[in-house]
Write a protein that holds these residues in place. Structure first.
Motif, mmCIF file in Angstrom:
data_model
loop_
_atom_site.group_PDB
_atom_site.id
_atom_site.type_symbol
_atom_site.label_atom_id
_atom_site.label_comp_id
_atom_site.label_asym_id
_atom_site.label_seq_id
_atom_site.Cartn_x
_atom_site.Cartn_y
_atom_site.Cartn_z
ATOM 1 N N ALA A 56 4.896 5.117 -7.006
ATOM 2 C CA ALA A 56 3.507 4.109 -7.058
ATOM 3 C C ALA A 56 2.873 3.810 -5.655
ATOM 4 C CB ALA A 56 4.278 2.763 -7.560
ATOM 5 N N VAL A 57 3.640 3.826 -4.524
ATOM 6 C CA VAL A 57 2.855 3.551 -3.492
ATOM 7 C C VAL A 57 1.940 4.802 -3.354
ATOM 8 C CG1 VAL A 57 3.247 3.477 -0.767
ATOM 9 C CG2 VAL A 57 4.778 2.463 -2.472
ATOM 10 N N GLN A 58 2.351 6.064 -3.532
ATOM 11 C CA GLN A 58 1.497 7.191 -3.262
ATOM 12 C C GLN A 58 0.323 7.049 -4.430
ATOM 13 O OE1 GLN A 58 3.372 11.092 -3.731
ATOM 14 N NE2 GLN A 58 2.621 11.693 -1.728
ATOM 15 N N ALA A 79 0.035 7.519 1.461
ATOM 16 C CA ALA A 79 0.046 8.746 0.948
ATOM 17 C C ALA A 79 1.247 9.721 1.353
ATOM 18 C CB ALA A 79 -1.480 9.618 1.541
ATOM 19 N N LEU A 80 1.712 9.424 2.508
ATOM 20 C CA LEU A 80 3.066 10.359 2.874
ATOM 21 C C LEU A 80 4.204 9.845 2.249
ATOM 22 C CD1 LEU A 80 1.902 10.891 6.584
ATOM 23 C CD2 LEU A 80 1.473 12.543 4.610
ATOM 24 N N SER A 121 9.070 -1.963 -2.905
ATOM 25 C CA SER A 121 8.106 -0.840 -3.507
ATOM 26 C C SER A 121 6.855 -1.603 -3.949
ATOM 27 C CB SER A 121 8.789 -0.031 -4.462
ATOM 28 O OG SER A 121 7.831 0.899 -4.993
ATOM 29 N N GLN A 122 7.000 -2.601 -4.867
ATOM 30 C CA GLN A 122 5.813 -3.394 -5.266
ATOM 31 C C GLN A 122 5.229 -4.118 -4.070
ATOM 32 O OE1 GLN A 122 6.968 -6.554 -7.736
ATOM 33 N NE2 GLN A 122 5.142 -6.923 -8.761
ATOM 34 N N LEU A 123 5.862 -4.850 -3.267
ATOM 35 C CA LEU A 123 5.245 -5.328 -1.973
ATOM 36 C C LEU A 123 4.118 -4.276 -1.328
ATOM 37 C CD1 LEU A 123 4.486 -7.618 0.136
ATOM 38 C CD2 LEU A 123 6.704 -6.839 1.104
ATOM 39 N N VAL A 124 4.853 -3.269 -1.208
ATOM 40 C CA VAL A 124 4.089 -2.242 -0.398
ATOM 41 C C VAL A 124 2.975 -1.553 -1.139
ATOM 42 C CG1 VAL A 124 4.133 0.348 0.628
ATOM 43 C CG2 VAL A 124 5.967 -1.535 1.268
ATOM 44 N N GLU A 125 3.255 -1.530 -2.434
ATOM 45 C CA GLU A 125 1.999 -0.945 -3.440
ATOM 46 C C GLU A 125 0.828 -1.819 -3.364
ATOM 47 O OE1 GLU A 125 0.886 -0.300 -7.915
ATOM 48 O OE2 GLU A 125 2.893 -0.558 -7.492
ATOM 49 N N ILE A 126 1.149 -3.187 -3.478
ATOM 50 C CA ILE A 126 0.118 -4.404 -3.357
ATOM 51 C C ILE A 126 -0.599 -4.303 -1.932
ATOM 52 C CG2 ILE A 126 -0.388 -6.694 -3.679
ATOM 53 C CD1 ILE A 126 1.843 -6.593 -5.839
#
Length: 182
Positions: free
Chosen positions: A106-108, A99-100, A42-47
């Motif tokens: 956190a990613v959204q 966005a989906l 999740s953190q990797l994807v958010e960044i």
């Protein structure tokens, strides 16, 4: 790891991108992932989404700098047409994929922030073109929606016609909005 995450999200979206895929594509170990991203995928994807969005904003700024709205958006549409056709319509926008990702707040949220950044970039260019700030903001939000929606349609239909249509309609809209300012 970040560039691998961006590519996978472009191709598959967030939900269909698994941890094993991220590790394999980036040729990284699980230990390495957690060393750099303690909160994991999740953190990797958010960044990754934030970095991809910032890089794309640099491109938006360059396209809009010194250009008319029609010229700037035309450059952006042409770039997306190239990206889509050279990937055989397999690579979309990583921000749309994020966005989906409703199961990843956190990613959204990162996607929402990037969409806001792009909206501000367009609004700034439109204000420079003579539109009042409130109208420029609304038009900017619509431009982001039109281009992102067209990209999704292009991937589904395997043709760039939706982007061509979006450009044609945006030109008419720009002619109306910016004609009023002359």
């Amino acid at each position: 790891m970040i560039s691998s995450a961006i590519r996978l999200i472009c191709e598959r979206g967030v939900s269909a991108t698994g941890l094993a895929d991220l590790l394999s594509r980036s040729r990284s170990s699980r230990n390495s992932l957690y060393q750099h991203f303690p909160a994991g995928k999740s953190q990797l994807v958010e960044i990754a989404v934030r970095e991809a969005g910032a890089a794309m904003d640099v491109d938006l700024c360059a396209a809009m700098d010194g250009a008319t709205p029609t010229q700037g958006v035309g450059l952006i549409v042409d770039d997306w047409k190239r990206r889509l056709t050279t990937s055989d319509y397999t690579r979309g926008c990583p921000v749309m994929g994020a966005a989906l990702a409703e199961s990843e707040p956190a990613v959204q949220s990162a996607a929402a922030d990037v969409f806001g950044l792009w909206r501000n970039t367009f609004a700034t260019a439109f204000v420079a073109g003579g539109l009042p700030l409130d109208r420029a903001g609304a038009l900017a939000g619509f431009v982001v929606s039109a281009i992102e929606g067209a990209i999704v349609q292009c991937r589904a239909t395997k043709t760039t016609t939706p982007l061509d249509d979006a450009r044609a309609e945006l030109i008419l809209l720009f002619d109306n909005h910016f004609q009023e300012q002359r």
